[in-house]
Design an enzyme around this catalytic site. Structure first.
Site, PDB file in Angstrom:
ATOM      1  N   HIS A  82       0.843  -1.193   0.000  1.00  0.00           N
ATOM      2  CA  HIS A  82       0.000   0.000   0.000  1.00  0.00           C
ATOM      3  C   HIS A  82       0.880   1.244   0.000  1.00  0.00           C
ATOM      4  O   HIS A  82       1.783   1.372   0.822  1.00  0.00           O
ATOM      5  CB  HIS A  82      -0.915   0.024   1.230  1.00  0.00           C
ATOM      6  CG  HIS A  82      -1.968   1.092   1.145  1.00  0.00           C
ATOM      7  ND1 HIS A  82      -3.214   0.855   0.608  1.00  0.00           N
ATOM      8  CD2 HIS A  82      -1.949   2.392   1.485  1.00  0.00           C
ATOM      9  CE1 HIS A  82      -3.923   1.969   0.637  1.00  0.00           C
ATOM     10  NE2 HIS A  82      -3.179   2.929   1.168  1.00  0.00           N
ATOM     11  N   ASP A 161     -14.339   3.093   7.025  1.00  0.00           N
ATOM     12  CA  ASP A 161     -13.247   3.856   6.418  1.00  0.00           C
ATOM     13  C   ASP A 161     -13.719   4.530   5.138  1.00  0.00           C
ATOM     14  O   ASP A 161     -13.401   5.694   4.887  1.00  0.00           O
ATOM     15  CB  ASP A 161     -12.032   2.960   6.131  1.00  0.00           C
ATOM     16  CG  ASP A 161     -10.989   3.728   5.334  1.00  0.00           C
ATOM     17  OD1 ASP A 161     -10.505   4.754   5.841  1.00  0.00           O
ATOM     18  OD2 ASP A 161     -10.701   3.356   4.179  1.00  0.00           O
ATOM     19  N   ARG A 168     -13.409  13.038   5.195  1.00  0.00           N
ATOM     20  CA  ARG A 168     -12.139  13.716   5.467  1.00  0.00           C
ATOM     21  C   ARG A 168     -11.659  14.484   4.250  1.00  0.00           C
ATOM     22  O   ARG A 168     -11.083  15.573   4.358  1.00  0.00           O
ATOM     23  CB  ARG A 168     -11.082  12.691   5.893  1.00  0.00           C
ATOM     24  CG  ARG A 168     -11.302  12.162   7.291  1.00  0.00           C
ATOM     25  CD  ARG A 168     -10.429  10.955   7.557  1.00  0.00           C
ATOM     26  NE  ARG A 168      -9.042  11.207   7.287  1.00  0.00           N
ATOM     27  CZ  ARG A 168      -8.201  10.313   6.756  1.00  0.00           C
ATOM     28  NH1 ARG A 168      -8.600   9.101   6.452  1.00  0.00           N
ATOM     29  NH2 ARG A 168      -6.950  10.623   6.540  1.00  0.00           N
ATOM     30  N   SER A 183      -6.869   4.359   8.553  1.00  0.00           N
ATOM     31  CA  SER A 183      -7.544   4.182   7.263  1.00  0.00           C
ATOM     32  C   SER A 183      -6.826   3.111   6.435  1.00  0.00           C
ATOM     33  O   SER A 183      -7.437   2.163   5.939  1.00  0.00           O
ATOM     34  CB  SER A 183      -7.542   5.533   6.534  1.00  0.00           C
ATOM     35  OG  SER A 183      -7.817   5.382   5.182  1.00  0.00           O
ATOM     36  N   LYS A 187      -8.131  -1.177   6.025  1.00  0.00           N
ATOM     37  CA  LYS A 187      -8.417  -1.764   4.704  1.00  0.00           C
ATOM     38  C   LYS A 187      -7.587  -3.026   4.492  1.00  0.00           C
ATOM     39  O   LYS A 187      -8.063  -4.021   3.989  1.00  0.00           O
ATOM     40  CB  LYS A 187      -8.071  -0.767   3.599  1.00  0.00           C
ATOM     41  CG  LYS A 187      -9.070   0.344   3.453  1.00  0.00           C
ATOM     42  CD  LYS A 187      -8.835   1.115   2.186  1.00  0.00           C
ATOM     43  CE  LYS A 187      -7.750   2.144   2.365  1.00  0.00           C
ATOM     44  NZ  LYS A 187      -8.238   3.500   2.510  1.00  0.00           N
TER      45      LYS A 187
HETATM   46  N1  URA Z   1      -4.507   6.432   1.843  1.00  0.00           N
HETATM   47  C1  URA Z   1      -5.527   5.866   2.547  1.00  0.00           C
HETATM   48  O1  URA Z   1      -5.961   4.768   2.246  1.00  0.00           O
HETATM   49  N2  URA Z   1      -6.050   6.557   3.579  1.00  0.00           N
HETATM   50  C2  URA Z   1      -5.610   7.767   3.954  1.00  0.00           C
HETATM   51  O2  URA Z   1      -6.122   8.319   4.896  1.00  0.00           O
HETATM   52  C3  URA Z   1      -4.550   8.351   3.199  1.00  0.00           C
HETATM   53  C4  URA Z   1      -3.994   7.651   2.149  1.00  0.00           C
END
Ligand code: URA
Length: 434
Positions: A82, A161, A168, A183, A187
């Site tokens: 990620h 999220d 956000r 966040s 995931k």
């Molecule tokens: N990527 C994400 O998945 N969440 C965030 O808050 C920022 C970048």
């Protein structure tokens, strides 16, 4: 419990209990707490931050707001990656096929562009027919049969999220370490990752501007992984200038295909080899990073990575002829090469300005759900530290409207700074948090 008490407690710098966090998140996910209270809470967290314990509880509460995938019956070890988001970051398109070609199946749920930062799904949709909306059943079946999946997050994974992130984005509360860490990690945990390579970007085109902030974010995410029984490492990587040369959806797909053929820009190739090396090491395919890196180099050299990319596109309904002939990918109507106005060493190629310009050209969204133009973008021809002669091509703009092209030319020149004396190239990485 009342939402307003939880908001005021955080506003005044208090520490929230696990029960309070869980109540707030589940109630918000179920629509019992309205957006205006969740916005106030997010702003309180933005200013007061959270302890590591609160951040972990927030992550687990977001995981608990939906389903959790169990991949243990599909793959031996589920390794994921990620990136925290950047400009020209098409790493997933190259790394996932390479890692899969080296014998480690990968199923990734990616996102769309956000603000100035690009999104993997938008890039892949430059290929006609490519589906990014696989169901959970399709995701699992393809991971088992093909060993490679690249799709969007299904709505049943960490829905809190999804909701909070959209909120956000429009309330000025993205750049918060506990909110980003929870966040990202919610995931990844919900999607069944057992080991995660985090790519934490630092600099002008990243959500974290300084190395210190990025290190704190990386440490927080690695700690959460550990507490949740997962393995994680975090690379701290540069995002002051774009990664590679291409910024814009179809242009980035072309650059990813070129990289899989062994012809990509050196910085981008090196970045991909490092991320792939970390994934292969975590996945136990190679005993150490040097051996893992060698496997990745071989998967590019003998074309297996490209073959896997082609198989991925075919499995998800994409037109494979666009992989074989990338010149068929969406083409902009107007292409203009802009010359360097002065000789000198490049001191700055401002990633955020370039990312924003591509959004303004139509390559990203002004608001959620807007359509995007896959053909538009920018190719940067030089990197920080390069000496460039006046008159040499500096960047090329790909546009579908003359007025947007003119505006982009002016804006892009503002991204550049020169020096008369030599400038050190920017490092690709600033370290690793394990
Ligand atoms: N990527 C994400 O998945 N969440 C965030 O808050 C920022 C970048």
């Amino acid at each position: 419990m009342r939402a307003v008490d939880i908001i005021t407690q955080k506003r005044d710098g208090g520490e929230l209990t696990r029960e309070e966090i869980d109540f707030f998140i589940q109630s918000y996910a179920q629509g019992e707490i309205p957006d205006y209270q969740a916005s106030a809470w997010a702003m309180a967290v933005f200013f007061q931050s959270m302890t590591p314990r609160e951040t972990t509880d927030l992550t687990l509460a977001m995981v608990a707001s939906g389903e959790t995938l169990d991949l243990s019956h599909v793959v031996k070890i589920a390794v994921d990656k990620h990136s925290t988001g950047g400009v020209g970051d098409k790493t997933t398109l190259v790394v996932e096929p390479i890692v899969s070609a080296c014998g480690l199946p990968v199923g990734k749920m990616s996102g769309r562009g956000l603000g100035f930062s690009g999104g993997t799904l938008d890039k892949m949709e430059s290929i006609p027919g490519f589906r990014c909306d696989l169901s959970t059943a399709e995701f699992l079946a393809q991971l088992k049969q093909v060993g490679l999946v690249l799709t969007g997050q299904t709505a049943d994974l960490a829905p809190a999220d999804g909701k909070l992130y959209a909120l956000r984005d429009v309330t000025g509360t993205v750049q918060s370490i506990p909110l980003i860490a929870s966040s990202v990690m919610s995931k990844k945990i919900a999607a069944g990752a057992q080991a995660i390579v985090l790519d934490v970007k630092i600099g002008l085109g990243a959500f974290m501007q300084t190395e210190a902030e990025a290190r704190t974010l990386a440490t927080r995410m690695v700690e959460i992984a550990k507490l949740a029984g997962r393995k994680a490492v975090a690379l701290l990587s540069d995002m002051n200038q774009p990664l590679g040369c291409a910024v814009g959806n179809a242009l980035e797909v072309k650059e990813a295909i070129a990289t899989l053929k062994g012809d990509g820009p050196p910085d981008f190739r090196e970045h991909c080899l490092e991320v792939a090396g970390q994934m292969l090491t975590l996945g136990g395919v190679a005993p150490n990073k040097a051996a893992a890196r060698q496997l990745a180099i071989e998967a590019i050299a003998d074309g297996r990575g490209l073959t896997r990319f082609r198989e991925l596109v075919a499995a998800q309904g994409g037109e494979v002829s666009f992989v074989d002939q990338p010149e068929k990918l969406p083409q902009a109507q107007f292409v203009e090469s802009v010359a360097t106005p002065r000789s000198g060493y490049l001191r700055q190629v401002h990633a955020r300005i370039i990312g924003e310009t591509v959004v303004e050209l139509g390559g990203g969204r002004a608001k959620k759900g807007d359509p995007i133009d896959h053909a538009v973008g920018v190719m940067v021809h030089h990197k920080v530290g390069d000496f460039v002669e006046a008159g040499a091509p500096l960047f090329t703009i790909y546009a579908n409207h003359q007025d947007l092209l003119r505006a982009a030319r002016v804006r892009l020149l503002e991204a550049y700074q020169w020096s008369d004396t030599p400038v050190e190239p920017l490092p690709l990485f600033y370290g690793l948090v394990e």
